[in-house]
Design a protein around this motif. Structure first.
Motif, mmCIF file in Angstrom:
data_model
loop_
_atom_site.group_PDB
_atom_site.id
_atom_site.type_symbol
_atom_site.label_atom_id
_atom_site.label_comp_id
_atom_site.label_asym_id
_atom_site.label_seq_id
_atom_site.Cartn_x
_atom_site.Cartn_y
_atom_site.Cartn_z
ATOM 1 N N GLN A 28 -25.637 -17.112 19.702
ATOM 2 C CA GLN A 28 -27.032 -17.996 19.599
ATOM 3 C C GLN A 28 -28.001 -17.380 19.019
ATOM 4 N N ASN A 29 -28.550 -16.046 19.489
ATOM 5 C CA ASN A 29 -29.641 -15.369 18.989
ATOM 6 C C ASN A 29 -29.281 -15.120 17.400
ATOM 7 N N LEU A 30 -28.205 -14.903 16.895
ATOM 8 C CA LEU A 30 -28.000 -14.431 15.650
ATOM 9 C C LEU A 30 -27.819 -15.817 14.668
ATOM 10 N N GLY A 31 -27.875 -16.829 15.346
ATOM 11 C CA GLY A 31 -28.069 -18.158 14.748
ATOM 12 C C GLY A 31 -26.461 -18.766 14.454
ATOM 13 N N ILE A 32 -25.686 -17.995 15.222
ATOM 14 C CA ILE A 32 -24.439 -18.739 15.026
ATOM 15 C C ILE A 32 -24.086 -19.471 16.182
ATOM 16 N N ARG A 33 -24.245 -20.976 16.055
ATOM 17 C CA ARG A 33 -24.304 -21.926 16.979
ATOM 18 C C ARG A 33 -23.312 -22.889 16.913
#
Length: 81
Positions: A28-33
């Motif tokens: 989530q922090n890496l933008g992989i949602r």
């Protein structure tokens, strides 16, 4: 005959998987949602000497029950190649 056996050990679905939750937060922090769930387990490769594939599977099942998986928290699956 030598059989290649894969034992997959995973946490029981009913239990919280802290490692999986940590990886989920990292994604989530890496933008992989688009990932909705993460479960972390173990993959164990065994080379088993046995007369038949069924005997190799039986040996792997015994190893899974007695050593490789904790039945209170984990389940295991076996694939004989």
């Amino acid at each position: 005959m030598t059989f290649s056996v894969q034992v997959k050990v995973m946490p029981l679905k009913e239990l919280l998987d802290p490692q999986g939750k940590a990886v989920m937060g990292g994604l989530q922090n890496l933008g992989i949602r688009s990932v909705s769930d993460v479960r972390i387990g173990k993959s164990i490769s065994l080379q088993i000497e046995a007369a038949t594939a069924e005997e190799a599977k039986s040996i792997a099942e015994e190893a899974g029950r007695k050593l490789l998986a904790n039945p209170v928290m984990e389940y295991f699956e076996i694939a004989v190649n």
